[in-house]
Scaffold this active site. Structure first.
Site, PDB file in Angstrom:
ATOM      1  N   SER A 228       0.853  -1.130   0.006  1.00  0.00           N
ATOM      2  CA  SER A 228       0.108  -0.116   0.018  1.00  0.00           C
ATOM      3  C   SER A 228       0.922   1.300  -0.025  1.00  0.00           C
ATOM      4  O   SER A 228       0.379   2.403  -0.166  1.00  0.00           O
ATOM      5  CB  SER A 228      -0.986  -0.050   1.048  1.00  0.00           C
ATOM      6  OG  SER A 228      -0.353  -0.151   2.378  1.00  0.00           O
TER       7      SER A 228
ATOM      8  N   LYS B 180      -6.962   3.587   8.101  1.00  0.00           N
ATOM      9  CA  LYS B 180      -5.967   4.699   7.572  1.00  0.00           C
ATOM     10  C   LYS B 180      -6.582   5.890   7.605  1.00  0.00           C
ATOM     11  O   LYS B 180      -5.886   6.852   7.916  1.00  0.00           O
ATOM     12  CB  LYS B 180      -5.379   4.241   6.231  1.00  0.00           C
ATOM     13  CG  LYS B 180      -4.752   3.110   6.030  1.00  0.00           C
ATOM     14  CD  LYS B 180      -4.512   2.482   4.586  1.00  0.00           C
ATOM     15  CE  LYS B 180      -3.685   1.197   4.412  1.00  0.00           C
ATOM     16  NZ  LYS B 180      -3.413   0.883   3.328  1.00  0.00           N
TER      17      LYS B 180
END
Length: 854
Positions: free
Chosen positions: A715, A758
């Site tokens: 990511s 996140k």
């Protein structure tokens, strides 16, 4: 030493001198000494015998009943008292002929004779010499034979081997007699006085329990040394048999002595208890109580059959034996298990919702799933219980949620911690044959709950291990399969038990370590970290009151300002759950409890200014994010089992030969993302305004701070690419921007996981804008609208869009991130309904592509 196997007489012959005189008053009694070397006639009457072989120098009682045999005895008495005894080949033959007897036998002398009332004769005979029947006739109504005497050699050459055989024969004979309990000095003297091997062999053979075939074979062996050797072989076999027989008898006698001793001790113990006024345990009463308990348990037919069988065995066992204790323990477990007892579900959906809301703040998805289950249960009582698995970071309330579910359903609750479990027997139990055997923890939990439909929480299912004792996760496959657990078999019970009514709830921090087959049996419900508003709500409704009570304070003794809680959350805890928050609140309560204990009077008000005095300096500062944009620096987002994290990615270039250095404990996947970013920059150097030869003239160093913490995952691909392009072009990334997404060599941005965690981390750090892959737009539906209102979420599909937004000098106008149907603030209109296409979902969420209007 005169008893021969097969004879029905004892060693002593009950015959008196008077009776002998009555039969033959004119003949003197003959002794064996007078006949030591007799001259035998050529023809003698023959006496066939069934089950005995007579040896030389042996005195033996005989019963004579057959007519031919009686006539043969009378003929011998009329002449010289000599008979030839031959053993029959077939014991069943009543009228043996010349071909029915062995041809080698023993010439005997009749020492005494007695007529019995039934017409039979009782003889006492002594062996004189071996003889062979040369011709047998039955002309005189009895057998008569022409004999050839086979006298024993008077002397045998002595040798060491012969002496050894004779000593062995004597010692083995004495040993056998000792084991039989027949040893005496007289017998020892007799054995020691014989120095002829043949006579010693005959004496021992006449007292050995030999078969007729073996005895006849010894009789027909004329060589005395060879005969003694054969006798020694039979002595060895007989010694082994007698030793084993003595051992068996001794063991049986010891067992009887032990049982008798225990019986007397138990009787004495009962008497002592009775004198002390105690009621001794009654075995019959115990068995009756067990039988009554089994009747009340309402066992299934198969379990009842096994219980009756074990109860019957227990009744026949000794109460103090180990087998009885094992059987009793087994029956007690069967009787105490709730085979047919079910608790009644609370099917009031509104009341269940009230209980769930009172116990937990937020967690709407989980609550809806529980209410759906109760609704289905209400409409279809025979429906199977689901296998739920709560997955989320620590401290978000996964374990406590199981207790609330049980309370809302009105069921019993049992918790099993599976962390570190490595023994399969913990799930399936041990066999009853092992010492201290118990059922597995599943059956133990059912017993403790007292019902067959409790809520059982399998905590930390992702931390199960395996070793030589088995794999507990494989044993859970049957437990957590609704199609199989209706007949779960525990090793201890060895009976099928129905687990289909049990509601199993599993918890895990992440799914990666859970085996695929086990994961397939679960309905996974993800519980993300809490937002700032959720943490404030939890602290105000639960944590403050609980910590005040635990630290001896009353509810009105302490006053927390909302700003204080926000400061604790922002400056002292950065976590997905609320455990750290509760610890910090507890620390504040302890400080205030000390003040009260020292005489201070409340209420005590906690303000942001006094927070530093109570908890010390803040542990987390927003200043760690660079406020001044610099080339080569980009901010990314990462997911951990503990929640979301913000990562700074730094790239520095210097003159060199194209070397690449990667530091910060990067994993293999993250290193590959860096290589992909470099390849993309080289292939698009012209469009990006980069020197095409940078890979030969410059060295590149990529570093991710917090170097002591390992990092991995795809990511960070867009962040690495953005930081690399920023360093090579000298352009700074726009202020307060973070991003996440995986990249390909062609510049596509692929979706990643943990979007909510996140974004929570980005909001907690005060970041204004975040870039996420367009395919992650569906994950925004789970994010509260008030959280999306605090950050600009931009969807990207290509790395070109990412770079265009990152290097745009104009400050982007923050779009609204309001989910479908949620009202917007001010004069903004409500967003239209969501449609199936991606574009309609973006429009519904108030999101716009990053490349538009930047």
């Amino acid at each position: 030493m005169t008893h021969t196997p097969g004879s029905d007489n004892s060693d002593a012959f009950p015959f008196s001198q008077e009776s002998a005189a009555e039969i033959h008053p004119d003949e003197p009694e003959r002794s064996s000494d007078a006949e030591s070397n007799p001259e035998l006639p050529r023809r003698l009457p023959v006496l066939p015998v069934r089950d005995v072989v007579l040896f030389n120098y042996t005195i033996l009682p005989l019963f004579v009943g057959r007519d031919a045999s009686v006539q043969a005895v009378e003929a011998a008495l009329q002449k010289n008292r000599y008979l030839l005894i031959l053993t029959q080949k077939d014991e069943q033959q009543d009228k043996p002929g010349p071909d029915d007897v062995h041809r080698l036998g023993t010439v005997v002398m009749i020492m005494r004779m007695l007529k019995l009332p039934d017409g039979r004769l009782k003889l006492l005979v002594q062996g004189i010499s071996r003889a062979r029947a040369l011709a047998l006739t039955d002309d005189n109504a009895y057998l008569e034979a022409e004999i050839q005497p086979l006298p024993e050699a008077e002397r045998v050459p002595s040798s060491v081997a012969l002496e050894a055989m004779m000593r062995t024969a004597r010692e083995q004979s004495e040993r056998i007699l000792a084991l039989r309990g027949m040893a005496s000095p007289d017998i020892t003297n007799v054995l020691g006085s014989i120095d002829h091997p043949g006579r010693l062999a005959d004496l021992i053979a006449s007292n050995l329990r030999l078969k007729i075939v073996e005895a006849q074979q010894l009789l027909e062996t004329l060589d005395p040394v060879e005969r003694l050797r054969m006798v020694n072989e039979h002595l060895v076999k007989e010694a082994e048999v007698v030793s084993m027989q003595a051992h068996i008898q001794e063991t049986a006698r010891e067992g009887m002595d032990k049982a008798q001793r225990e019986y007397y001790l138990r009787e004495q113990l009962k008497a002592i208890r009775k004198e002390l006024g105690e009621n001794p345990s009654n075995e019959d009463d115990d068995i009756a109580e067990l039988a009554e308990a089994l009747d009340k348990a309402k066992l299934p037919p198969e379990a009842r059959k096994e219980a009756d069988k074990q109860l019957k065995r227990l009744a026949s066992m000794h109460a103090e034996s180990s087998e009885a204790s094992v059987a009793r323990n087994y029956l007690e477990w069967i009787a105490e298990l709730p085979w047919s007892k079910l608790s009644r579900d609370r099917l009031d959906i509104v009341k269940a919702r009230t209980i769930l809301d009172a116990d937990h703040y937020g967690l709407e998805k989980v609550k809806d799933r529980i209410l759906e289950f109760l609704s289905v249960r209400k409409l279809n009582p025979k429906s199977k219980s689901p296998i739920l698995c709560f997955v989320g970071p620590p401290g978000v309330g996964k374990t406590s949620l199981g207790r609330s579910i049980a309370r809302s359903m009105g069921r019993q609750f049992q918790r099993m911690s599976l962390g570190g479990m490595r023994d399969e027997a913990e799930i399936r139990g041990h066999r009853r044959t092992y010492v201290g055997a118990l059922p597995g923890r599943i059956i133990q939990s059912i017993k403790q709950a007292g019902t067959r439909n409790p809520v059982i929480m399998l905590d930390e299912v992702d931390k199960i291990g395996s070793d030589f004792r088995g794999d507990p996760s494989s044993a859970l496959l049957e437990v957590l399969d609704p199609e199989q657990n209706n007949s779960f078999s525990d090793h201890f019970l060895n009976l099928p038990f129905d687990l289909s009514k049990v509601m199993f709830i599993c918890t895990a921090n992440h799914l990666d370590s859970i085996p695929g087959p086990l994961k397939d049996r679960m309905e996974v419900i993800r519980i993300p970290g809490y937002t700032m508003q959720e943490k404030l709500g939890i602290a105000e409704r639960y944590l403050l009151d609980r910590q005040a009570k635990e630290n001896g304070l009353k509810k009105n003794d302490i006053r927390f300002d909302k700003a204080v809680l926000e400061e604790i959350i922002r400056g002292y805890t950065r976590e997905a759950g609320v455990r750290g928050l509760e610890r910090e609140i507890g620390a504040v309560c302890r400080k205030l409890a000390r003040k009260k204990a020292e005489g201070g009077k409340g209420p005590f008000t906690v303000s942001p200014a006094s927070l530093k005095e109570l908890l010390g300096a803040a542990r987390y500062l927003d200043e760690d994010l660079d406020k001044t944009p610099q080339p080569g620096l980009a901010v990314g987002l990462a997911w951990t089992p503990h929640g979301g994290e913000v990562l700074n990615v730094e790239v520095s270039t210097m003159q060199g030969k194209g070397g690449v250095t990667l530091t910060g404990q990067l994993g293999d996947v993250m290193k590959e993302s860096a290589q992909a970013a470099i390849s993309y920059a080289r292939s698009h150097a012209k469009e990006l305004g980069i020197d095409p030869e940078f890979n030969t003239t410059q060295d590149i160093h990529v570093h991710v701070p917090a170097g002591a913490t390992p990092k991995d995952g795809p990511s960070a691909g867009v962040t690495l690419a953005t930081a690399l392009v920023s360093a090579l072009t000298g352009k700074a990334v726009r202020e307060s921007l973070c991003m996440t997404g995986e990249i390909t060599l062609r510049g596509r941005v692929l979706p990643v996981g943990g979007i909510k965690e996140k974004i929570l981390a980005a909001v907690g750090r005060g970041i204004a804008d975040v870039l996420i892959p367009r395919q992650n737009a569906k994950d925004l539906e789970d994010i509260p609208s008030d959280l999306l209102a605090q950050i600009g979420v931009h969807l990207v599909e290509t790395l070109e869009e990412v770079l265009h937004f990152a290097f745009s000098k104009a400050k982007a106008k923050r779009p609204q991130a309001t989910p479908s149907g949620a009202p917007k603030s001010g004069a903004e209109k409500t967003a239209p309904r969501r449609r199936s296409s991606t574009a309609s979902r973006e429009k519904s969420l108030g999101l716009a592509p990053a490349a538009q209007g930047e």
